[in-house]
Write an enzyme that holds these catalytic residues in place. Structure first.
Site, mmCIF file in Angstrom:
data_model
loop_
_atom_site.group_PDB
_atom_site.id
_atom_site.type_symbol
_atom_site.label_atom_id
_atom_site.label_comp_id
_atom_site.label_asym_id
_atom_site.label_seq_id
_atom_site.Cartn_x
_atom_site.Cartn_y
_atom_site.Cartn_z
ATOM 1 N N HIS A 180 0.835 -1.215 0.000
ATOM 2 C CA HIS A 180 0.000 0.000 0.000
ATOM 3 C C HIS A 180 0.867 1.263 0.000
ATOM 4 O O HIS A 180 0.513 2.275 -0.596
ATOM 5 C CB HIS A 180 -0.876 0.056 1.262
ATOM 6 C CG HIS A 180 -2.129 -0.759 1.165
ATOM 7 N ND1 HIS A 180 -3.074 -0.548 0.192
ATOM 8 C CD2 HIS A 180 -2.599 -1.771 1.934
ATOM 9 C CE1 HIS A 180 -4.082 -1.409 0.364
ATOM 10 N NE2 HIS A 180 -3.814 -2.159 1.409
ATOM 11 N N SER B 143 -8.073 -1.349 11.178
ATOM 12 C CA SER B 143 -7.709 -0.776 9.876
ATOM 13 C C SER B 143 -7.532 0.734 9.921
ATOM 14 O O SER B 143 -6.762 1.300 9.154
ATOM 15 C CB SER B 143 -8.761 -1.137 8.833
ATOM 16 O OG SER B 143 -9.064 -2.513 8.884
ATOM 17 N N HIS C 240 -2.669 -0.836 13.483
ATOM 18 C CA HIS C 240 -2.106 0.297 12.736
ATOM 19 C C HIS C 240 -1.750 1.383 13.747
ATOM 20 O O HIS C 240 -2.312 1.441 14.837
ATOM 21 C CB HIS C 240 -3.082 0.803 11.665
ATOM 22 C CG HIS C 240 -3.040 -0.049 10.423
ATOM 23 N ND1 HIS C 240 -2.201 0.192 9.369
ATOM 24 C CD2 HIS C 240 -3.713 -1.181 10.096
ATOM 25 C CE1 HIS C 240 -2.364 -0.727 8.429
ATOM 26 N NE2 HIS C 240 -3.283 -1.576 8.843
#
Lengths: 341, 341
Positions: free
Chosen positions: B17, B168, B197
């Site tokens: 990502h 997330s 995260h």
């Protein structure tokens, strides 16, 4: 009622470590303005090792103390200005007297965690001058909670109006902080604070643990700007404290703006947690040793990480660079002996 | 006896990502070798959004899934290889069948936290093929612990052999994790895991909280390599777990070496916590929205941070980019009305 936390922001002091004390006039101006706009209550400025520390040995500042204090004072109005003071670097006659004249509000007088007694005269002087004096215990993980309390009580007896313990090596996990801050908060009549480093990724949660254990003063630096793995990241701290219902008085959006300003003005790359920072945190050794350790590792053909752990076992503190060679030599000898079988 | 933790390392998947899915063949080879040397038990590879996701819309990979799986398989021997599977992107006939042939060991099948039922056929297929299937609940902060448990139970009933919840948006504080993981660990018969995260600087301590609440699987990514503020930094996680007496089987020095290799090979600058990451964490909104939000903020002359908080209030999830414009327009209208008085 929301719990009130007093934030001290050492961006323009501890952050100076990250740029070998080369923060520019423009950086001081830009960040003082940004911090003031965000209503940061106390902004600490100066050489990384504090007032009077600029020297060949620990690194020369690009600006004099006089310059830094004048520039910062000019741009701090609502925010109070603080300095870091290490007796030994900072003299009373030359440095403190002038700092009082130049309008420093809060004098944070720091010693190694077991040497509070050398702060006596400095604290006294500041109080006599009608200014605020705090006691700072550095490398605080090297003392038990009971010893820390003893040392803190000495500073309190000299007139310190707050005690801040520093996790200089970034060695604490939250339970360690809870234990130490809890002991200090119970045993002292003055406010207690915590200054974190992020070597083990714990700076923010350690600060939360500190508050939950009774601390009311927390240090945070914009973008974590500071030596090695960096300090507690101020804008994250403000966000998390807001979420937890602790009141800092700092404006969230404006402190986020300050991070953008810092990125553009003097901190293009935020600190990250390097392998050697992790080892430094695990070993409980000051990460400022990284460079001489790397040199010794190369000279003696041993692993820098083993040197760090060796220094940790010997309780090495700043100024004991000679120990690095000793540990490296020992490791090289053991390696040679092992190779011989 | 030391508590055993199974580490899954999504560096070569979630990290994709951070580089718009452009991780090179050399990066896959270098990191697979480094992870294998460090005895990382499971290495996840692929496009950031998993198998079959490479597309104009979410970003085209520089390598095909087939390439990635072949290259990685060739360099993973002791370490097991896993992939991320989102039904919708990943088809059974085309993608999963081939992944089984190419030797994927662990299939991590993920859905939005309230849509476990779309994982039924994929989990079934993987189990029928004799491979390991896990259920992954993404954006898990958007469901209450009770709902998460319900959804996890569905996956368990389809044959999932473990459940991992993902933070997330980086929205959790440790107590949130404790509550959710505790509920899952109590209510499920299969192992439970956590994927963090770092938006609020909590990734490592949230992982510790997860283990203390009963999780036995933890995701960590080298140097935190991942979208936005990054994932849980693997080498820090390993160090902290070692310090706490949790056994990961990963070699500390070798995982520190892997961080150096990653820095040199494909991740020169580690992720840091940007102002927008913080807002994303506070608002509980997927940080992948950052770019379209910035665009909408410019177009409508409103603050990107207000858009994020607005999206948070509307429980926006990935794919709902149209909501961004709606929120931006609302804010602009309110601003215009306020200006008129």
């Amino acid at each position: 009622m929301a719990k009130k936390i007093l934030i001290t922001d050492p961006t323009l002091r501890d952050g100076n470590h990250a740029v070998r004390h080369q923060l520019s006039r423009d950086a001081f101006i830009a960040y003082c303005k940004a911090a003031e706009a965000a209503r940061v209550p106390i902004v600490e400025v100066g050489h990384g090792n504090g007032l009077g520390a600029s020297s060949m040995l620990v690194g020369e500042c690009s600006l004099t103390d006089e310059d830094i204090l004048k520039i910062s004072r000019e741009h701090l109005h609502e925010s109070r200005m603080s300095i870091h003071v290490i007796p030994g670097f900072c003299t009373i006659k030359r440095d403190l007297t002038r700092a009082v004249e130049l309008g420093v509000d809060v004098f944070r007088i720091g010693t190694h965690c077991t040497e509070a007694d050398i702060s006596d005269r400095h604290i006294n002087f500041v109080r006599q001058a009608g200014k605020e004096a705090w006691g700072i215990l550095m490398m605080s993980h090297m003392a038990t909670p009971a010893v820390l309390l003893e040392e803190a009580k000495k500073m309190e007896s000299y007139g310190a109006e707050a005690i801040v313990i520093m996790d200089s090596a970034g060695a604490y996990l939250p339970d360690d902080v809870t234990e130490r801050i809890g002991t200090l908060a119970d045993g002292l009549a003055i406010p207690v604070g915590f200054h974190g480093h992020n070597n083990l990724g714990m700076a923010v949660i350690n600060s939360v643990a500190a508050v939950n254990a009774g601390a009311t003063i927390i240090d945070g630096s914009i973008r974590g700007f500071g030596a090695g793995a960096g300090n507690t990241q101020l804008e994250v701290l403000v966000a998390v404290f807001e979420r937890l219902g602790f009141e800092t008085g700092i404006d969230l959006y404006k402190i986020l703006d300050a991070a953008d300003i810092a990125e553009k003005t003097f901190n293009p790359v935020a600190p990250s947690i390097s392998p050697l920072s992790i080892v430094s945190g695990l070993a409980g050794v000051f990460s400022g040793f990284a460079k001489p350790v790397a040199r010794a590792a190369a000279d003696y053909g041993v692993d820098a990480r083993d040197i760090f752990f060796g220094l940790g076992k010997r309780n090495a503190v700043a100024g004991q660079e000679s120990l690095i060679i000793e540990v490296a030599r020992d490791l090289a000898e053991k390696k040679a002996a092992a190779a011989k079988g």
